[in-house]
Write a protein that holds these residues in place. Structure first.
Motif, PDB file in Angstrom:
ATOM      1  N   LYS A 194      -5.216  22.023  -4.261  1.00 54.47           N
ATOM      2  CA  LYS A 194      -3.816  21.986  -4.307  1.00 54.47           C
ATOM      3  C   LYS A 194      -3.809  20.395  -3.510  1.00 54.47           C
ATOM      4  O   LYS A 194      -2.421  19.579  -3.945  1.00 54.47           O
ATOM      5  CB  LYS A 194      -3.186  22.556  -4.131  1.00 54.47           C
ATOM      6  N   GLY A 195      -3.942  20.478  -1.648  1.00 56.12           N
ATOM      7  CA  GLY A 195      -3.910  19.423  -1.259  1.00 56.12           C
ATOM      8  C   GLY A 195      -4.660  18.518  -1.424  1.00 56.12           C
ATOM      9  O   GLY A 195      -4.007  17.031  -2.074  1.00 56.12           O
ATOM     10  N   ASP A 196      -6.223  18.416  -2.403  1.00 55.82           N
ATOM     11  CA  ASP A 196      -6.837  17.447  -2.664  1.00 55.82           C
ATOM     12  C   ASP A 196      -6.278  16.742  -4.158  1.00 55.82           C
ATOM     13  O   ASP A 196      -6.574  15.703  -4.639  1.00 55.82           O
ATOM     14  CB  ASP A 196      -8.194  18.571  -3.641  1.00 55.82           C
ATOM     15  N   VAL A 197      -5.777  17.771  -5.023  1.00 59.97           N
ATOM     16  CA  VAL A 197      -5.223  17.132  -6.641  1.00 59.97           C
ATOM     17  C   VAL A 197      -4.290  16.359  -6.025  1.00 59.97           C
ATOM     18  O   VAL A 197      -4.329  15.402  -6.421  1.00 59.97           O
ATOM     19  CB  VAL A 197      -5.354  18.087  -7.114  1.00 59.97           C
ATOM     20  N   ASP A 198      -2.998  16.310  -5.107  1.00 60.72           N
ATOM     21  CA  ASP A 198      -2.495  15.727  -5.013  1.00 60.72           C
ATOM     22  C   ASP A 198      -2.834  14.595  -4.031  1.00 60.72           C
ATOM     23  O   ASP A 198      -1.997  13.535  -4.333  1.00 60.72           O
ATOM     24  CB  ASP A 198      -1.255  16.330  -4.146  1.00 60.72           C
ATOM     25  N   ALA A 199      -3.312  14.926  -3.434  1.00 65.25           N
ATOM     26  CA  ALA A 199      -3.887  13.041  -3.040  1.00 65.25           C
ATOM     27  C   ALA A 199      -4.481  12.926  -3.787  1.00 65.25           C
ATOM     28  O   ALA A 199      -4.167  11.229  -4.020  1.00 65.25           O
ATOM     29  CB  ALA A 199      -4.153  13.711  -1.593  1.00 65.25           C
ATOM     30  N   VAL A 200      -5.560  12.751  -4.420  1.00 63.64           N
ATOM     31  CA  VAL A 200      -5.985  12.392  -5.557  1.00 63.64           C
ATOM     32  C   VAL A 200      -4.689  11.497  -6.584  1.00 63.64           C
ATOM     33  O   VAL A 200      -4.484  10.434  -6.951  1.00 63.64           O
ATOM     34  CB  VAL A 200      -7.060  12.531  -6.594  1.00 63.64           C
ATOM     35  N   ARG A 201      -3.815  12.241  -6.807  1.00 65.03           N
ATOM     36  CA  ARG A 201      -2.460  12.362  -7.613  1.00 65.03           C
ATOM     37  C   ARG A 201      -2.269  11.306  -6.993  1.00 65.03           C
ATOM     38  O   ARG A 201      -1.726   9.917  -7.541  1.00 65.03           O
ATOM     39  CB  ARG A 201      -1.967  13.085  -7.862  1.00 65.03           C
ATOM     40  N   ARG A 202      -1.514  10.921  -5.475  1.00 70.07           N
ATOM     41  CA  ARG A 202      -0.663   9.868  -5.200  1.00 70.07           C
ATOM     42  C   ARG A 202      -1.557   9.001  -4.892  1.00 70.07           C
ATOM     43  O   ARG A 202      -0.824   7.523  -5.336  1.00 70.07           O
ATOM     44  CB  ARG A 202      -0.263  10.411  -3.765  1.00 70.07           C
ATOM     45  N   ASP A 203      -2.940   8.609  -4.329  1.00 75.77           N
ATOM     46  CA  ASP A 203      -3.577   7.788  -4.656  1.00 75.77           C
ATOM     47  C   ASP A 203      -4.056   6.615  -5.936  1.00 75.77           C
ATOM     48  O   ASP A 203      -4.046   5.975  -6.176  1.00 75.77           O
ATOM     49  CB  ASP A 203      -5.245   7.632  -4.356  1.00 75.77           C
ATOM     50  N   ALA A 204      -3.298   7.559  -7.214  1.00 73.87           N
ATOM     51  CA  ALA A 204      -3.563   7.399  -8.882  1.00 73.87           C
ATOM     52  C   ALA A 204      -2.554   6.208  -8.842  1.00 73.87           C
ATOM     53  O   ALA A 204      -2.273   6.135 -10.344  1.00 73.87           O
ATOM     54  CB  ALA A 204      -4.203   8.446  -9.052  1.00 73.87           C
ATOM     55  N   GLN A 205      -1.211   6.304  -8.396  1.00 69.20           N
ATOM     56  CA  GLN A 205      -0.412   5.813  -8.580  1.00 69.20           C
ATOM     57  C   GLN A 205      -0.206   4.416  -9.185  1.00 69.20           C
ATOM     58  O   GLN A 205      -1.012   3.578  -8.990  1.00 69.20           O
ATOM     59  CB  GLN A 205       0.748   5.289  -7.431  1.00 69.20           C
ATOM     60  N   SER A 206       0.970   4.084 -10.207  1.00 66.31           N
ATOM     61  CA  SER A 206       0.518   2.877 -11.108  1.00 66.31           C
ATOM     62  C   SER A 206       2.034   2.762 -11.407  1.00 66.31           C
ATOM     63  O   SER A 206       2.917   3.664 -11.236  1.00 66.31           O
ATOM     64  CB  SER A 206      -0.418   2.566 -12.230  1.00 66.31           C
ATOM     65  N   ASP A 207       2.285   1.367 -12.129  1.00 68.74           N
ATOM     66  CA  ASP A 207       3.075   0.728 -12.309  1.00 68.74           C
ATOM     67  C   ASP A 207       3.481   1.723 -13.719  1.00 68.74           C
ATOM     68  O   ASP A 207       5.041   1.557 -14.710  1.00 68.74           O
ATOM     69  CB  ASP A 207       3.517  -0.452 -12.548  1.00 68.74           C
ATOM     70  N   GLY A 208       2.282   2.694 -14.784  1.00 70.35           N
ATOM     71  CA  GLY A 208       2.935   3.306 -15.371  1.00 70.35           C
ATOM     72  C   GLY A 208       3.144   2.448 -17.184  1.00 70.35           C
ATOM     73  O   GLY A 208       3.512   2.789 -17.931  1.00 70.35           O
TER      74      GLY A 208
END
Length: 473
Positions: free
Chosen positions: A31-45
């Motif tokens: 869960k921690g790894d997935v959440d970290a990757v998700r935060r790194d992949a943030q974009s303007d949408g």
């Protein structure tokens, strides 16, 4: 006939607590790894591919949260159940259809509000039971698939998304063309135009039917166990209250008889089972009789619970009634045997019944499959030789012999049920070993206190009763 592929393999065993804890740790790290990757992949949408990836990350976190919760339930197990509650089997929940994953299929959709066009993935057609060649439904048409009771929920989520730009995160039930009802979890958000208005809405939909069905089965089983645990606690409380109402409340020394010179000093105690299990059917009693004699008795019925305790109350009432009518111990036990033999369902019990004559200091007694009384005199103790007597309710028409013992001033007579000293039924040396301490005791209550100090903490599965009578004159 077993398959040859599994003939030499041991049966699968349930995972131990340690292995489940390891799975929980792995899940939380993931869960921690997935959440970290998700935060790194943030974009303007603005990129549909980025939105799709972010939705899948969010969905993966949802699934891992579910998995973490289910593993914790597996580790902690169901609520504790008392022996009484375990007697009733748990009704198994219907199994989920085979071939379905609890973390089931995922589909995506986007609705363009400017062109009124919809775009669905092929997986979403399958989830909703739609023909892949059929055109996707618009937002206005989508509620036609939803169960009537859940349509307001879907409408509210879509309205909040389009009007207030709120993210969608909720569930509703759909009815497929074949009539099957499925539960769908929907996550989505609006895509804003350059002027800040909503241009489109995208969503990820997941079929969580089997997951929710499994959760419901776990919840229903837990509720069933909780109801049975509550019922067992209620039954235990009723049995305790009935036992306390029937047995004499001897918190101090009783001196019998109440008329004339004091001849016996009597005290008794009921010791609960060490495991705190259901109340049994043991009893003790001492009663001054109209002819000046004294009734002393202990006994018990097999089993536990309110039914057994109420049976004990009935039996004790019968003992008192027959003793008051002058019935001798042997005859009294014979009639008790007939009484138990005619009960529905038949019951088994054991008892010792004594009548003490103060004028001659004579103890007349009989027993029914029960440990004989112990006599303590001049610092030593011995078990009295028992007359014939089978368990109460074991056979019809049984006869019970009687024995007589002449007592002396200072003698102690100890009656007890067989749960007092587990495994010591026919060898009373642990009780007779208390003779020096009992001889030094001043009252019957002091003697009972000595017995309780010695055996009160003994591991025992059932209740136990002890009654001590000291000859004072």
């Amino acid at each position: 006939m077993p398959s040859h592929l599994s003939a030499d393999r041991p049966a699968a065993q349930p995972p131990g607590r340690g292995s489940v804890d390891a799975l929980i740790s792995q899940t939380r790290r993931l869960k921690g790894d997935v959440d970290a990757v998700r935060r790194d992949a943030q974009s303007d949408g603005s990129d549909p591919r980025d939105r799709w990836q972010r939705a899948l990350y969010d969905l993966a976190l949802h699934q891992l949260n579910d998995l973490d919760e289910h593993l914790a339930q597996l580790r902690d197990g169901p609520p504790p159940v008392t022996p009484a509650a375990q007697a009733e089997p748990v009704r198994a929940a219907p199994p989920a259809p085979r071939g379905e994953s609890l973390l089931s299929r995922v589909g995506s959709a986007e609705w363009n509000l400017l062109t009124d066009q919809a775009s669905w993935s092929g997986e979403l057609h399958e989830i909703l039971g739609r023909d892949p060649a059929a055109p996707p439904l618009t937002l206005d048409e989508l509620p036609s698939l939803v169960l009537d009771a859940d349509r307001p929920k879907l409408t509210a989520m879509v309205t909040d998304c389009l009007v207030d730009a709120k993210r969608i995160d909720g569930e509703f039930r759909i009815v497929r063309p074949d009539g099957e009802v499925r539960t769908v979890h929907m996550m989505g958000e609006p895509v804003l135009d350059t002027d800040g208005s909503t241009a489109s809405m995208w969503a990820v939909l997941r079929d969580v039917s089997e997951l929710r069905r499994s959760q419901q089965a776990v919840s229903e089983t837990r509720d069933s166990l909780e109801r049975r645990r509550h019922a067992a606690q209620t039954e235990h409380r009723l049995a305790v209250e009935l036992q306390e109402a029937v047995l004499p409340p001897w918190h101090g020394t009783l001196r019998l008889p109440h008329r004339g010179p004091r001849s016996l000093d009597v005290a008794a105690r009921c010791l609960p089972s060490s495991a705190g299990g259901p109340v049994g059917g043991d009893w003790y009693d001492a009663l001054e009789l109209p002819d000046g004699e004294t009734l002393l008795s202990v006994g018990g019925l097999t089993g536990h619970g309110v039914t057994v305790t109420s049976g004990m109350a009935m039996l004790l009432g019968a003992v008192r009634g027959m003793a008051m009518a002058g019935t001798r111990p042997g005859t009294l036990l014979a009639w008790l045997n007939q009484l138990l033999d005619t009960t529905v369902p038949p019951a088994l019990g054991s008892a010792v019944c004594c009548r003490y004559r103060p004028e001659t200091r004579t103890l007349v007694w009989a027993q029914a499959g029960h440990p004989a009384p112990l006599l303590f005199r001049n610092g030593t103790g011995r078990r009295l030789d028992a007359p014939d007597g089978v368990l109460l309710g074991a056979t019809s028409g049984a006869a019970y012999g009687e024995a007589e013992e002449t007592l002396e001033v200072g003698d102690l007579v100890l009656l007890h049920t067989d749960g007092l000293v587990p495994g010591d039924w026919g060898s009373p040396h642990r009780l007779t070993g208390l003779a020096p301490r009992l001889a030094a005791a001043r009252t019957a209550q002091d003697c009972v206190r000595t017995v309780v100090e010695e055996f009160g903490d003994t591991e025992r599965e059932d209740d136990a009763c002890v009654l001590i009578a000291k000859v004072t004159s």
